[in-house]
Scaffold this motif. Sequence first.
Motif, PDB file in Angstrom:
ATOM      1  N   TRP A   1      13.057   4.928   2.706  1.00  0.00           N
ATOM      2  CA  TRP A   1      13.744   6.505   3.638  1.00  0.00           C
ATOM      3  C   TRP A   1      15.268   6.369   3.045  1.00  0.00           C
ATOM      4  CZ3 TRP A   1      15.344   7.758   9.008  1.00  0.00           C
ATOM      5  CH2 TRP A   1      15.791   8.924   9.301  1.00  0.00           C
ATOM      6  N   LEU A   2      15.462   5.825   4.029  1.00  0.00           N
ATOM      7  CA  LEU A   2      17.132   5.857   3.839  1.00  0.00           C
ATOM      8  C   LEU A   2      17.650   4.817   2.812  1.00  0.00           C
ATOM      9  CD1 LEU A   2      19.011   6.758   7.188  1.00  0.00           C
ATOM     10  CD2 LEU A   2      18.124   8.467   5.515  1.00  0.00           C
ATOM     11  N   ASP A   3      16.689   3.351   2.439  1.00  0.00           N
ATOM     12  CA  ASP A   3      16.966   2.880   1.769  1.00  0.00           C
ATOM     13  C   ASP A   3      17.134   3.501   0.101  1.00  0.00           C
ATOM     14  OD1 ASP A   3      18.651   0.610   2.850  1.00  0.00           O
ATOM     15  OD2 ASP A   3      16.759   0.387   3.932  1.00  0.00           O
ATOM     16  N   ARG A   4      16.198   4.216   0.117  1.00  0.00           N
ATOM     17  CA  ARG A   4      15.686   4.173  -1.625  1.00  0.00           C
ATOM     18  C   ARG A   4      14.678   5.739  -1.386  1.00  0.00           C
ATOM     19  NH1 ARG A   4      10.987   4.794  -4.491  1.00  0.00           N
ATOM     20  NH2 ARG A   4      10.548   3.698  -6.652  1.00  0.00           N
ATOM     21  N   ARG A   5      16.130   6.263  -1.751  1.00  0.00           N
ATOM     22  CA  ARG A   5      15.784   7.991  -1.753  1.00  0.00           C
ATOM     23  C   ARG A   5      15.404   8.416  -3.104  1.00  0.00           C
ATOM     24  NH1 ARG A   5      20.774   9.445   2.526  1.00  0.00           N
ATOM     25  NH2 ARG A   5      21.156   6.220   2.558  1.00  0.00           N
ATOM     26  N   TYR A   6      14.029   8.495  -4.169  1.00  0.00           N
ATOM     27  CA  TYR A   6      13.897   9.809  -5.209  1.00  0.00           C
ATOM     28  C   TYR A   6      12.841  10.842  -5.031  1.00  0.00           C
ATOM     29  CZ  TYR A   6      14.438   5.071  -7.734  1.00  0.00           C
ATOM     30  OH  TYR A   6      14.639   3.806  -8.075  1.00  0.00           O
ATOM     31  N   PRO A   7      13.358  11.635  -5.597  1.00  0.00           N
ATOM     32  CA  PRO A   7      12.773  12.685  -5.702  1.00  0.00           C
ATOM     33  C   PRO A   7      11.329  13.422  -5.898  1.00  0.00           C
ATOM     34  CG  PRO A   7      13.080  12.048  -8.123  1.00  0.00           C
ATOM     35  CD  PRO A   7      14.487  11.346  -7.121  1.00  0.00           C
ATOM     36  N   ILE A   8      10.856  13.589  -5.436  1.00  0.00           N
ATOM     37  CA  ILE A   8       8.737  13.730  -5.068  1.00  0.00           C
ATOM     38  C   ILE A   8       8.828  14.340  -6.658  1.00  0.00           C
ATOM     39  CG2 ILE A   8       7.271  14.694  -4.335  1.00  0.00           C
ATOM     40  CD1 ILE A   8       8.228  15.704  -1.571  1.00  0.00           C
ATOM     41  N   VAL A   9       9.385  15.395  -7.216  1.00  0.00           N
ATOM     42  CA  VAL A   9       9.091  15.580  -8.642  1.00  0.00           C
ATOM     43  C   VAL A   9      10.100  14.990  -9.832  1.00  0.00           C
ATOM     44  CG1 VAL A   9       9.545  17.690 -10.097  1.00  0.00           C
ATOM     45  CG2 VAL A   9       8.280  17.884  -8.245  1.00  0.00           C
ATOM     46  N   ASN A  10       8.889  14.455 -10.866  1.00  0.00           N
ATOM     47  CA  ASN A  10       9.877  13.432 -10.898  1.00  0.00           C
ATOM     48  C   ASN A  10       9.189  12.701 -12.688  1.00  0.00           C
ATOM     49  OD1 ASN A  10      11.358  11.117 -12.450  1.00  0.00           O
ATOM     50  ND2 ASN A  10      10.366   9.519 -10.891  1.00  0.00           N
ATOM     51  N   ARG A  11       9.589  13.605 -13.642  1.00  0.00           N
ATOM     52  CA  ARG A  11       8.544  13.197 -14.951  1.00  0.00           C
ATOM     53  C   ARG A  11       9.741  11.871 -15.430  1.00  0.00           C
ATOM     54  NH1 ARG A  11       5.825  18.103 -16.610  1.00  0.00           N
ATOM     55  NH2 ARG A  11       4.870  16.400 -18.217  1.00  0.00           N
ATOM     56  N   TRP A  12      10.177  11.021 -15.180  1.00  0.00           N
ATOM     57  CA  TRP A  12      10.961  10.387 -16.184  1.00  0.00           C
ATOM     58  C   TRP A  12       9.840   9.202 -15.954  1.00  0.00           C
ATOM     59  CZ3 TRP A  12      12.633   4.880 -14.085  1.00  0.00           C
ATOM     60  CH2 TRP A  12      13.350   4.455 -15.552  1.00  0.00           C
ATOM     61  N   ARG A  13       9.809   8.231 -16.882  1.00  0.00           N
ATOM     62  CA  ARG A  13       9.044   6.935 -16.540  1.00  0.00           C
ATOM     63  C   ARG A  13      10.122   5.925 -17.705  1.00  0.00           C
ATOM     64  NH1 ARG A  13       7.844   9.231 -13.651  1.00  0.00           N
ATOM     65  NH2 ARG A  13       5.404  10.055 -12.774  1.00  0.00           N
ATOM     66  N   ASP A  14      10.011   4.345 -17.605  1.00  0.00           N
ATOM     67  CA  ASP A  14      10.582   3.326 -17.810  1.00  0.00           C
ATOM     68  C   ASP A  14       9.853   3.390 -18.706  1.00  0.00           C
ATOM     69  OD1 ASP A  14      11.816   1.534 -18.681  1.00  0.00           O
ATOM     70  OD2 ASP A  14      12.443   0.205 -16.778  1.00  0.00           O
ATOM     71  N   GLU A  15      10.805   3.790 -20.029  1.00  0.00           N
ATOM     72  CA  GLU A  15       9.606   3.368 -21.579  1.00  0.00           C
ATOM     73  C   GLU A  15      10.706   1.789 -22.304  1.00  0.00           C
ATOM     74  OE1 GLU A  15       7.184   4.287 -22.063  1.00  0.00           O
ATOM     75  OE2 GLU A  15       6.936   6.301 -20.317  1.00  0.00           O
ATOM     76  N   SER A  16      11.635   1.047 -21.374  1.00  0.00           N
ATOM     77  CA  SER A  16      11.910   0.273 -22.132  1.00  0.00           C
ATOM     78  C   SER A  16      10.816  -0.595 -22.652  1.00  0.00           C
ATOM     79  CB  SER A  16      13.099  -0.553 -20.900  1.00  0.00           C
ATOM     80  OG  SER A  16      12.348  -0.804 -19.498  1.00  0.00           O
TER      81      SER A  16
ATOM     82  N   GLU B   1       0.780  -1.583   0.089  1.00  0.00           N
ATOM     83  CA  GLU B   1      -0.299   0.010  -0.065  1.00  0.00           C
ATOM     84  C   GLU B   1       1.028   1.582   0.216  1.00  0.00           C
ATOM     85  OE1 GLU B   1      -3.661  -1.297   2.233  1.00  0.00           O
ATOM     86  OE2 GLU B   1      -2.454  -0.076   3.551  1.00  0.00           O
ATOM     87  N   VAL B   2       1.882   1.514   1.130  1.00  0.00           N
ATOM     88  CA  VAL B   2       3.036   2.270   0.778  1.00  0.00           C
ATOM     89  C   VAL B   2       3.668   2.444  -0.339  1.00  0.00           C
ATOM     90  CG1 VAL B   2       4.731   2.810   2.731  1.00  0.00           C
ATOM     91  CG2 VAL B   2       3.090   1.839   2.895  1.00  0.00           C
ATOM     92  N   ALA B   3       3.705   1.567  -0.911  1.00  0.00           N
ATOM     93  CA  ALA B   3       4.900   1.458  -2.425  1.00  0.00           C
ATOM     94  C   ALA B   3       3.773   1.961  -3.586  1.00  0.00           C
ATOM     95  CB  ALA B   3       5.279   0.587  -3.166  1.00  0.00           C
TER      96      ALA B   3
ATOM     97  N   GLU C   1       5.131   8.763  -4.098  1.00  0.00           N
ATOM     98  CA  GLU C   1       6.926   9.873  -4.061  1.00  0.00           C
ATOM     99  C   GLU C   1       6.138  10.857  -2.243  1.00  0.00           C
ATOM    100  OE1 GLU C   1       9.339   8.403  -2.753  1.00  0.00           O
ATOM    101  OE2 GLU C   1       9.485   7.741  -4.251  1.00  0.00           O
ATOM    102  N   TYR C   2       5.501  11.225  -3.006  1.00  0.00           N
ATOM    103  CA  TYR C   2       4.797  12.626  -2.098  1.00  0.00           C
ATOM    104  C   TYR C   2       4.023  12.190  -0.437  1.00  0.00           C
ATOM    105  CZ  TYR C   2      -0.341  12.761  -3.225  1.00  0.00           C
ATOM    106  OH  TYR C   2      -1.183  12.482  -3.048  1.00  0.00           O
ATOM    107  N   LYS C   3       3.570  11.133  -0.795  1.00  0.00           N
ATOM    108  CA  LYS C   3       3.045  10.364   0.437  1.00  0.00           C
ATOM    109  C   LYS C   3       3.551  10.044   1.636  1.00  0.00           C
ATOM    110  CE  LYS C   3      -1.881   9.355  -1.285  1.00  0.00           C
ATOM    111  NZ  LYS C   3      -2.543   8.403  -1.343  1.00  0.00           N
ATOM    112  N   ARG C   4       4.733   9.802   1.023  1.00  0.00           N
ATOM    113  CA  ARG C   4       6.057   8.617   1.421  1.00  0.00           C
ATOM    114  C   ARG C   4       6.670   9.713   2.037  1.00  0.00           C
ATOM    115  NH1 ARG C   4       5.348   5.405  -2.982  1.00  0.00           N
ATOM    116  NH2 ARG C   4       6.960   6.234  -3.920  1.00  0.00           N
ATOM    117  N   PHE C   5       7.479  10.704   1.706  1.00  0.00           N
ATOM    118  CA  PHE C   5       7.588  11.768   2.166  1.00  0.00           C
ATOM    119  C   PHE C   5       7.680  12.401   3.360  1.00  0.00           C
ATOM    120  CE2 PHE C   5       9.726  15.857   2.540  1.00  0.00           C
ATOM    121  CZ  PHE C   5      10.767  15.740   2.415  1.00  0.00           C
TER     122      PHE C   5
END
Length: 553
Positions: A538-553, A403-405, A520-524
Amino acid sequence: MSDHFRLTLAQLNPTVGAIAANAEKARKAWGQAKAAGSDLLALPEAFITGYQTQDLVMRPQFFRDAMAAVDQLAADCADGPAIGIGGPFHDGAHLFNAYYILHGGKVAARVLKQRLPNFTVFDEERQFTSADPQGPVAMGPIRIGIPICEDAWHGEDVCETLAESGAEFLLIPNGSPYYRRKFDVRVNHMVARVVETGLPLIYLNMVGGQDDQVFDGGSFALNPGGELAFRMATFDEEIRHFDLNRADDGWCIAPGAIAVHGDEWEQDYRAMVESLRDYMSKTGFKQVLLGLSGGIDSAIVATIAADALGPENVRCVMLPSEYTSQSSLDDAKDIAQRLGCTYDFVPIKEGRDAITNTLAPLFEGTTPDVTEENIQSRLRGLLLMALSNKTGAMLLTTGNKSEVAVGYATIYGDMSGGYNPIKDLYKTRVFEQCRWRNANHRDWMKGPEGEVIPVSIIDKPPSAELRPDQKDEDSLPPYEVLDAILEGLIDDEKSVAELVADGFDRATVKKVEHLIFISEYKRFQSAPGTRLTMRSFWLDRRYPIVNRWRDES
């Protein structure tokens, strides 16, 4: 020259910032070492300050206080065995992560950490200066190499340099936090150091919770060849005395008891219990409360809380709406009674009607949607926080890692609270963890034994019950699929293409990826919770809140 050296290991639980209390723990352990005729009392890394201090250790008055406490400890314990204790050292220009040897009323030696971890939960390159290579410490008949934690974790030159410069034994003080199956990782690294150096080795770890991290102890010793000489318990404070004896081919650690460690289900559950217990005791809270929905997540959090604090210190509050099923009402009351916790029944209809009427002019002409659903969750959060404020009990939040994810939780609603024991536990593991607890009871659990979580809670389809006949799978893939994708994207950092190659539907993977990024903003803003993996939020996984990148592979 003597062919015998006695060592007392203190696998203890310090508190970050409680410098005087940590020093007193060290004094009491020193008294036991003295009574046992030991030559050295060894305490873990950073024991005088507690660990991890994060940026607190960089505050000048803080490290000055810690250094003064070490000097005072040396003066207080002049008549007896030496003490090895971790703490900060500032040389006037640089701050180091140090291990002090106290003997004869003064600091007799000081070892400085060379390899500073800067990954997962560690930021030591930010806080400390890396030291130059150093030799062993001579103590009576033996020369002891003291690689501090990370100094011994990698096949670099620290341990080999110590051996080449005369070390006859390796003592490794650690602040090594728990993650699932970590003990095997530690042993494998230390066996490699023994093979490389040919020296006996003792790995000393601390215990106790600090914010999201739990230090799980499990201190152990290896003799030349990699044979396990002894192993201490996990999670428990323990002081034990060990002997090293010299033969023609060098020093050897006398065999001692080998503690039995639980499987990964027991270790995870213990970590959640201990982290909550220490978070409460170290912050000064005595009691907790939580919203008990009749669902599996709040059920396991209530059980963890009862085991950590005792059922008498846990207050369970059912806050039903018109969408709450009878089975949820029955199950919530049932588990509270099984656990022996206080149970309150607080319907939210009257408050919800008032809010609906207040908003009606502003919502006129719109169609009811998730907004109205979330009002229920936020009203529950308001009521629970009011009860927390009034009683002084800390509110627990109950969202699992799945749910958090994906953000399947209401910010300022069911995400309200001060701590979340299951924050790093995927939903599929929540089910299994409940079954494990029903089948097992240990003496460190303060809750009752037996089937404390009703099977009806474990077996029912998960639902937020915010609208008629709602099921989680209306909005999300089945949890077996969702969790497998989440493990791929979060824990393994797999690409979309790799997950599709693993057999997952591309549209489903892309939906999950999208939900992760936009949440991401919720987890922050979410409560801290027990770290169980190397990819906790938290400390293990640090991603930006604002992020327009998506994986198109």
